[in-house]
Design a protein around this motif. Structure first.
Motif, PDB file in Angstrom:
ATOM      1  N   ASN A   1      38.547  25.287 -15.081  1.00  0.00           N
ATOM      2  CA  ASN A   1      39.505  24.179 -14.989  1.00  0.00           C
ATOM      3  C   ASN A   1      40.301  23.872 -16.246  1.00  0.00           C
ATOM      4  O   ASN A   1      41.144  22.981 -16.225  1.00  0.00           O
ATOM      5  CB  ASN A   1      38.756  22.901 -14.568  1.00  0.00           C
ATOM      6  N   VAL A   2      40.028  24.565 -17.330  1.00  0.00           N
ATOM      7  CA  VAL A   2      40.693  24.271 -18.593  1.00  0.00           C
ATOM      8  C   VAL A   2      41.593  25.450 -18.962  1.00  0.00           C
ATOM      9  O   VAL A   2      41.228  26.609 -18.760  1.00  0.00           O
ATOM     10  CB  VAL A   2      39.647  23.991 -19.706  1.00  0.00           C
ATOM     11  N   SER A   3      42.748  25.143 -19.515  1.00  0.00           N
ATOM     12  CA  SER A   3      43.706  26.197 -19.852  1.00  0.00           C
ATOM     13  C   SER A   3      43.138  27.142 -20.910  1.00  0.00           C
ATOM     14  O   SER A   3      42.309  26.749 -21.740  1.00  0.00           O
ATOM     15  CB  SER A   3      45.009  25.588 -20.364  1.00  0.00           C
ATOM     16  N   LEU A   4      43.601  28.368 -20.872  1.00  0.00           N
ATOM     17  CA  LEU A   4      43.178  29.391 -21.828  1.00  0.00           C
ATOM     18  C   LEU A   4      43.507  28.958 -23.260  1.00  0.00           C
ATOM     19  O   LEU A   4      42.725  29.195 -24.185  1.00  0.00           O
ATOM     20  CB  LEU A   4      43.865  30.718 -21.492  1.00  0.00           C
TER      21      LEU A   4
ATOM     22  N   GLU B   1      33.061  36.793 -29.056  1.00  0.00           N
ATOM     23  CA  GLU B   1      32.753  37.281 -27.719  1.00  0.00           C
ATOM     24  C   GLU B   1      31.445  36.673 -27.196  1.00  0.00           C
ATOM     25  O   GLU B   1      31.356  36.260 -26.037  1.00  0.00           O
ATOM     26  CB  GLU B   1      32.671  38.809 -27.718  1.00  0.00           C
ATOM     27  N   GLU B   2      30.434  36.580 -28.048  1.00  0.00           N
ATOM     28  CA  GLU B   2      29.161  35.968 -27.648  1.00  0.00           C
ATOM     29  C   GLU B   2      29.350  34.497 -27.295  1.00  0.00           C
ATOM     30  O   GLU B   2      28.780  34.012 -26.321  1.00  0.00           O
ATOM     31  CB  GLU B   2      28.124  36.103 -28.773  1.00  0.00           C
TER      32      GLU B   2
ATOM     33  N   ALA C   1      40.698  28.675 -26.081  1.00  0.00           N
ATOM     34  CA  ALA C   1      40.861  29.470 -27.303  1.00  0.00           C
ATOM     35  C   ALA C   1      40.742  28.578 -28.538  1.00  0.00           C
ATOM     36  O   ALA C   1      40.069  28.938 -29.511  1.00  0.00           O
ATOM     37  CB  ALA C   1      42.205  30.192 -27.290  1.00  0.00           C
ATOM     38  N   SER C   2      41.357  27.410 -28.507  1.00  0.00           N
ATOM     39  CA  SER C   2      41.263  26.471 -29.628  1.00  0.00           C
ATOM     40  C   SER C   2      39.816  26.038 -29.835  1.00  0.00           C
ATOM     41  O   SER C   2      39.333  25.962 -30.966  1.00  0.00           O
ATOM     42  CB  SER C   2      42.158  25.254 -29.371  1.00  0.00           C
ATOM     43  N   TYR C   3      39.110  25.767 -28.753  1.00  0.00           N
ATOM     44  CA  TYR C   3      37.703  25.371 -28.824  1.00  0.00           C
ATOM     45  C   TYR C   3      36.865  26.468 -29.486  1.00  0.00           C
ATOM     46  O   TYR C   3      35.974  26.192 -30.287  1.00  0.00           O
ATOM     47  CB  TYR C   3      37.189  25.069 -27.415  1.00  0.00           C
ATOM     48  N   LEU C   4      37.167  27.712 -29.155  1.00  0.00           N
ATOM     49  CA  LEU C   4      36.407  28.846 -29.705  1.00  0.00           C
ATOM     50  C   LEU C   4      36.921  29.282 -31.080  1.00  0.00           C
ATOM     51  O   LEU C   4      36.320  30.137 -31.720  1.00  0.00           O
ATOM     52  CB  LEU C   4      36.447  30.032 -28.734  1.00  0.00           C
TER      53      LEU C   4
ATOM     54  N   SER D   1      42.893  32.773 -31.093  1.00  0.00           N
ATOM     55  CA  SER D   1      44.207  32.678 -30.448  1.00  0.00           C
ATOM     56  C   SER D   1      44.070  32.915 -28.945  1.00  0.00           C
ATOM     57  O   SER D   1      43.104  33.518 -28.474  1.00  0.00           O
ATOM     58  CB  SER D   1      45.158  33.724 -31.036  1.00  0.00           C
ATOM     59  N   ARG D   2      45.063  32.447 -28.235  1.00  0.00           N
ATOM     60  CA  ARG D   2      45.102  32.650 -26.787  1.00  0.00           C
ATOM     61  C   ARG D   2      45.114  34.138 -26.449  1.00  0.00           C
ATOM     62  O   ARG D   2      44.442  34.584 -25.534  1.00  0.00           O
ATOM     63  CB  ARG D   2      46.353  31.951 -26.239  1.00  0.00           C
ATOM     64  N   GLU D   3      45.851  34.908 -27.218  1.00  0.00           N
ATOM     65  CA  GLU D   3      45.972  36.352 -26.969  1.00  0.00           C
ATOM     66  C   GLU D   3      44.631  37.064 -27.156  1.00  0.00           C
ATOM     67  O   GLU D   3      44.257  37.921 -26.351  1.00  0.00           O
ATOM     68  CB  GLU D   3      47.033  36.966 -27.899  1.00  0.00           C
ATOM     69  N   THR D   4      43.912  36.724 -28.228  1.00  0.00           N
ATOM     70  CA  THR D   4      42.612  37.350 -28.475  1.00  0.00           C
ATOM     71  C   THR D   4      41.637  37.005 -27.352  1.00  0.00           C
ATOM     72  O   THR D   4      40.913  37.867 -26.850  1.00  0.00           O
ATOM     73  CB  THR D   4      42.040  36.902 -29.836  1.00  0.00           C
ATOM     74  N   LEU D   5      41.619  35.746 -26.948  1.00  0.00           N
ATOM     75  CA  LEU D   5      40.729  35.339 -25.864  1.00  0.00           C
ATOM     76  C   LEU D   5      41.111  36.033 -24.567  1.00  0.00           C
ATOM     77  O   LEU D   5      40.235  36.451 -23.799  1.00  0.00           O
ATOM     78  CB  LEU D   5      40.753  33.825 -25.690  1.00  0.00           C
ATOM     79  N   HIS D   6      42.399  36.197 -24.322  1.00  0.00           N
ATOM     80  CA  HIS D   6      42.858  36.891 -23.117  1.00  0.00           C
ATOM     81  C   HIS D   6      42.319  38.331 -23.095  1.00  0.00           C
ATOM     82  O   HIS D   6      41.860  38.808 -22.055  1.00  0.00           O
ATOM     83  CB  HIS D   6      44.386  36.875 -23.045  1.00  0.00           C
ATOM     84  N   ARG D   7      42.338  39.015 -24.236  1.00  0.00           N
ATOM     85  CA  ARG D   7      41.811  40.392 -24.304  1.00  0.00           C
ATOM     86  C   ARG D   7      40.311  40.418 -24.009  1.00  0.00           C
ATOM     87  O   ARG D   7      39.830  41.304 -23.299  1.00  0.00           O
ATOM     88  CB  ARG D   7      42.097  41.015 -25.670  1.00  0.00           C
TER      89      ARG D   7
END
Length: 191
Positions: free
Chosen positions: A164-167, A148-149, A171-174, A177-183
């Protein structure tokens, strides 16, 4: 070229003539979204300076999943330093995530530049050192901050990437998963 010349100011004192000479070692090019700059298996023989745009630097893990190594937005340099320096085949790929203005320095021009005199050699070393320090800071950031930080820092420091970059790529950069980042995003949008 002005963006490139201004960027040189952050690495030390250069006269206007020196900045002009150095900038003219680069060739300006415009690439469309989706254009690969280098791919796994190639020997990378170029350094890219991003004047405008976003680049996706990635590799594939043992399961064939694409893993984001970095998201570059200008102004900054991008290359596979290992492949460029050692002349070995790259284990990485890089593609434009947006239409981009790039300034390209070939390996031949790079070698001619650093071999021409000690001032240019030291100047280039300074750029490489700062790039490596940035990479080490990213590793420390990943190790010492929560997901989160890291996301909130990305929002604060690289808004162009967030916008401008897809979720999936973020998410991969961080490293999530996409779902966790979405939350996480939803929680901060509501707050």
């Amino acid at each position: 070229m002005k963006t490139l010349q201004n960027f040189f100011d952050t690495f030390g004192e250069l006269s206007s003539d020196e900045k002009f000479y150095l900038a003219n070692q680069f060739e300006e090019t415009h690439v469309k979204k989706g254009t690969p700059l280098f791919e796994e298996g190639e020997v990378v023989d170029r350094i890219y300076f991003i004047g405008e745009g976003i680049l996706h630097h990635f590799n594939y893990n043992d399961f064939g999943e694409r893993k984001t190594l970095d998201l570059h937005d200008g102004p900054c340099f991008c290359t596979d330093l290992h492949s460029f320096s050692e002349g070995k085949r790259s284990e990485e790929s890089c593609v434009a995530l947006s239409d981009s203005t790039l300034y390209v320095l070939t390996k031949a021009r790079y070698n001619a530049l650093i071999n021409s005199n000690i001032k240019w050699s030291n100047f280039v070393k300074g750029i490489i050192e700062r790039t490596l320090i940035k990479m080490l800071d990213q590793v420390k950031n990943t190790a010492n901050k929560s997901l989160e930080e890291r996301y909130l820092e990305l929002v604060r420091t690289k808004p162009k990437i967030i916008q401008n970059v897809s979720l999936r790529v973020i998410a991969s950069y961080l490293g999530t998963s996409r779902e966790t980042l979405h939350r996480i995003r939803r929680r901060h949008l509501v707050a």
